[in-house]
Write a protein that holds these residues in place. Structure first.
Motif, PDB file in Angstrom:
ATOM      1  N   UNK A 273       0.849  -1.188   0.000  1.00  0.00           N
ATOM      2  CA  UNK A 273       0.000   0.000   0.000  1.00  0.00           C
ATOM      3  C   UNK A 273       0.884   1.237   0.000  1.00  0.00           C
ATOM      4  N   UNK A 274       0.678   2.133  -0.955  1.00  0.00           N
ATOM      5  CA  UNK A 274       1.380   3.426  -0.923  1.00  0.00           C
ATOM      6  C   UNK A 274       0.446   4.432  -0.285  1.00  0.00           C
ATOM      7  N   UNK A 275       0.882   5.034   0.827  1.00  0.00           N
ATOM      8  CA  UNK A 275      -0.039   5.913   1.557  1.00  0.00           C
ATOM      9  C   UNK A 275      -0.131   7.323   0.957  1.00  0.00           C
ATOM     10  N   UNK A 276       0.703   7.617  -0.047  1.00  0.00           N
ATOM     11  CA  UNK A 276       0.585   8.896  -0.740  1.00  0.00           C
ATOM     12  C   UNK A 276       1.168  10.079   0.014  1.00  0.00           C
ATOM     13  N   UNK A 277       1.756   9.842   1.185  1.00  0.00           N
ATOM     14  CA  UNK A 277       2.332  10.947   1.967  1.00  0.00           C
ATOM     15  C   UNK A 277       3.750  11.270   1.512  1.00  0.00           C
ATOM     16  N   UNK A 278       4.309  10.388   0.692  1.00  0.00           N
ATOM     17  CA  UNK A 278       5.678  10.612   0.231  1.00  0.00           C
ATOM     18  C   UNK A 278       5.995   9.658  -0.892  1.00  0.00           C
ATOM     19  N   UNK A 279       7.276   9.498  -1.168  1.00  0.00           N
ATOM     20  CA  UNK A 279       7.696   8.605  -2.246  1.00  0.00           C
ATOM     21  C   UNK A 279       8.234   7.302  -1.668  1.00  0.00           C
ATOM     22  N   UNK A 280       7.569   6.206  -2.028  1.00  0.00           N
ATOM     23  CA  UNK A 280       7.965   4.850  -1.626  1.00  0.00           C
ATOM     24  C   UNK A 280       9.043   4.392  -2.605  1.00  0.00           C
ATOM     25  N   UNK A 281      10.191   3.951  -2.094  1.00  0.00           N
ATOM     26  CA  UNK A 281      11.283   3.561  -3.003  1.00  0.00           C
ATOM     27  C   UNK A 281      11.516   2.040  -3.054  1.00  0.00           C
ATOM     28  N   UNK A 282      10.555   1.281  -2.530  1.00  0.00           N
ATOM     29  CA  UNK A 282      10.525  -0.171  -2.712  1.00  0.00           C
ATOM     30  C   UNK A 282      11.870  -0.861  -2.528  1.00  0.00           C
ATOM     31  N   UNK A 283      12.429  -0.712  -1.337  1.00  0.00           N
ATOM     32  CA  UNK A 283      13.571  -1.562  -1.003  1.00  0.00           C
ATOM     33  C   UNK A 283      13.134  -3.028  -1.108  1.00  0.00           C
ATOM     34  N   UNK A 284      11.918  -3.298  -0.641  1.00  0.00           N
ATOM     35  CA  UNK A 284      11.317  -4.618  -0.848  1.00  0.00           C
ATOM     36  C   UNK A 284       9.928  -4.442  -1.435  1.00  0.00           C
ATOM     37  N   UNK A 285       9.498  -5.462  -2.165  1.00  0.00           N
ATOM     38  CA  UNK A 285       8.109  -5.555  -2.619  1.00  0.00           C
ATOM     39  C   UNK A 285       7.507  -6.740  -1.874  1.00  0.00           C
ATOM     40  N   UNK A 286       6.643  -6.438  -0.913  1.00  0.00           N
ATOM     41  CA  UNK A 286       6.204  -7.457   0.043  1.00  0.00           C
ATOM     42  C   UNK A 286       4.692  -7.671  -0.010  1.00  0.00           C
ATOM     43  N   UNK A 287       4.306  -8.915  -0.271  1.00  0.00           N
ATOM     44  CA  UNK A 287       2.894  -9.307  -0.317  1.00  0.00           C
ATOM     45  C   UNK A 287       2.474  -9.857   1.031  1.00  0.00           C
ATOM     46  N   UNK A 288       1.178  -9.782   1.310  1.00  0.00           N
ATOM     47  CA  UNK A 288       0.613 -10.494   2.455  1.00  0.00           C
ATOM     48  C   UNK A 288      -0.384 -11.498   1.908  1.00  0.00           C
ATOM     49  N   UNK A 289      -0.187 -12.757   2.298  1.00  0.00           N
ATOM     50  CA  UNK A 289      -1.085 -13.794   1.787  1.00  0.00           C
ATOM     51  C   UNK A 289      -1.206 -14.935   2.794  1.00  0.00           C
ATOM     52  N   UNK A 290      -2.432 -15.447   2.927  1.00  0.00           N
ATOM     53  CA  UNK A 290      -2.657 -16.637   3.760  1.00  0.00           C
ATOM     54  C   UNK A 290      -1.981 -17.848   3.105  1.00  0.00           C
ATOM     55  N   UNK A 291      -1.743 -17.746   1.796  1.00  0.00           N
ATOM     56  CA  UNK A 291      -1.183 -18.898   1.064  1.00  0.00           C
ATOM     57  C   UNK A 291       0.300 -18.686   0.741  1.00  0.00           C
ATOM     58  N   UNK A 292       0.992 -18.098   1.701  1.00  0.00           N
ATOM     59  CA  UNK A 292       2.402 -17.798   1.492  1.00  0.00           C
ATOM     60  C   UNK A 292       3.225 -19.036   1.115  1.00  0.00           C
ATOM     61  N   UNK A 293       2.961 -20.141   1.794  1.00  0.00           N
ATOM     62  CA  UNK A 293       3.755 -21.356   1.538  1.00  0.00           C
ATOM     63  C   UNK A 293       3.565 -21.828   0.101  1.00  0.00           C
ATOM     64  N   UNK A 294       2.330 -21.749  -0.388  1.00  0.00           N
ATOM     65  CA  UNK A 294       2.048 -22.190  -1.767  1.00  0.00           C
ATOM     66  C   UNK A 294       2.740 -21.266  -2.769  1.00  0.00           C
TER      67      UNK A 294
END
Ligand SMILES: *Cc1c(COP(=O)(O)O)cnc(C)c1O
Length: 366
Positions: A273-294
């Motif tokens: 989520x980019x909150x729009x308060x500044x510039x996100x420079x994506x050191x990581x691109x991180x997902x949240x998922x219940x199916x992380x293992x899959x």
């Protein structure tokens, strides 16, 4: 296609013709510690960030440690920080003899939750230590307001956010003092360990320059107990070559992130989520998922790397069991159980991103 988390070789190939002569001439000049390139880089980094002083040091962990020392944080003091970060953030608090007070994170940005910070302030609180996690600036305005209201030091952990900004001001130029890491895989990385502290205060800067060099202003005259924590000349040459390219690198990281967002749309997972308060420079691109293992298993089968940053929040680490006192932080714990980071680096091609999205889509819709 084999795809690593980061590809430092690709970046080196682009820089090679410029970097190799510069490195060789540094070897010939043989001024390896606190030489001219270190001085020049400190000036150039300060100008880029819009901050009065930049003081380099040996690594990002030392930068945090020296920042807290320079801000006079010590035994008996409490420092409010996030439990969802790399261990070094809280280690630095322990090094100075202060107590880390963890508060929960925001479920969207994964950065420290300002409302929780407010509730954690006690008469012993001396500093706030937000982390710009994964390259997205923490919500600094209310944190700065709280710091002013309660007379606290605002310390930024910018290890993952070189080049990010909050409301048009670069991270590292807002807090009273800020710590950067130039670990090779950070957005601005050198070819070994490196770090830097920034501040607008002449007094804090002078203390930092002493602390990193055995407590000395004049050689062999020592006023305070300091450390051996300096950036070396070779790393400074690498950083000087890369600094003019950092905005381009960060732009490419944002291209990759936005392509992931589009390619993963509609799937049962939460994209960053980019909150729009500044510039996100994506050191990581991180997902949240219940199916992380899959997701991870499907990627591994295709020789595509993925990683969990971070599997165990700091309040659940053995080392901090005593200070965390069995507290629980539900948002942090839920995020730690579901997070998975995908490959991201400036040179990652659109085709590679599309392939990764395809693998994840197939894993989640099969
Ligand atoms: C990398 C990192 C550090 C420590 O930096 P080093 O240069 O590895 O010592 C501190 N805090 C955060 C959030 C980091 O990601």
């Amino acid at each position: 296609m084999r795809i690593p988390m980061v590809d430092l070789v690709a970046q080196y190939r682009d820089l090679q013709s410029q970097l190799e002569p510069a490195l060789l001439s540094t070897l010939g000049a043989a001024q390896f510690i606190l030489g001219p390139n270190v001085q020049a880089f400190e000036k150039e980094a300060a100008a880029y960030l819009g901050v009065k002083h930049a003081i380099t040091c040996a690594n990002g962990t030392d930068a945090l440690h020296l920042a807290l020392l320079a801000a006079n944080i010590g035994p008996g003091d409490e420092v409010i920080t996030t439990p969802f970060t790399f261990i070094a953030t809280a280690e630095a608090i322990a090094y100075v003899g202060a107590k880390a007070v963890f508060v929960d994170i925001d479920p969207q940005t994964l950065n420290i939750d300002v409302e929780q910070v407010k509730r954690a302030i006690t008469p012993k609180t001396r500093a706030l230590l937000p982390v710009h996690l994964f390259g997205q600036p923490a919500n600094l305005q209310p944190l700065q307001d709280l710091a002013r209201e309660h007379n606290l030091v605002l310390v930024e952990d910018c290890a993952q956010s070189f080049g990010a900004d909050f409301g048009g001001i670069k991270t590292g130029a807002i807090g009273d003092v800020a710590a950067f890491s130039f670990f090779p895989s950070k957005n601005l990385g050198c070819y070994g360990d490196g770090g830097m502290v920034t501040t607008q205060s002449d007094e804090v800067a002078e203390k930092l320059r002493m602390l990193r060099n055995h407590g000395s202003k004049v050689r062999y005259y020592h006023d305070i107990v300091g450390y051996n924590s300096r950036l070396d000349e070779i790393q400074a040459v690498v950083l000087r070559a890369k600094l003019p390219l950092i905005d381009g690198y960060n732009q490419q990281r944002r291209r990759v992130a936005h392509r992931y967002n589009a390619g993963l749309a509609g799937l049962n997972l939460q994209t960053p989520h980019e909150d729009g308060l500044g510039l996100h420079v994506y050191h990581q691109y991180t997902l949240l998922s219940e199916q992380r293992a899959a997701i991870q298993q499907a990627l591994t089968e295709q020789q595509i790397a993925s990683a969990i940053y971070y599997p165990v929040p700091l309040h659940q680490q053995k080392v901090f069991a005593d200070i965390a006192g069995g507290q629980s932080f539900p948002v942090t714990e839920s995020v730690a159980a579901r997070c998975v980071s995908l490959p991201i680096y400036p040179e990652l091609s659109d085709a590679a991103v599309d392939e990764i999205c395809g693998v994840i889509r197939k894993a989640l819709t099969a």
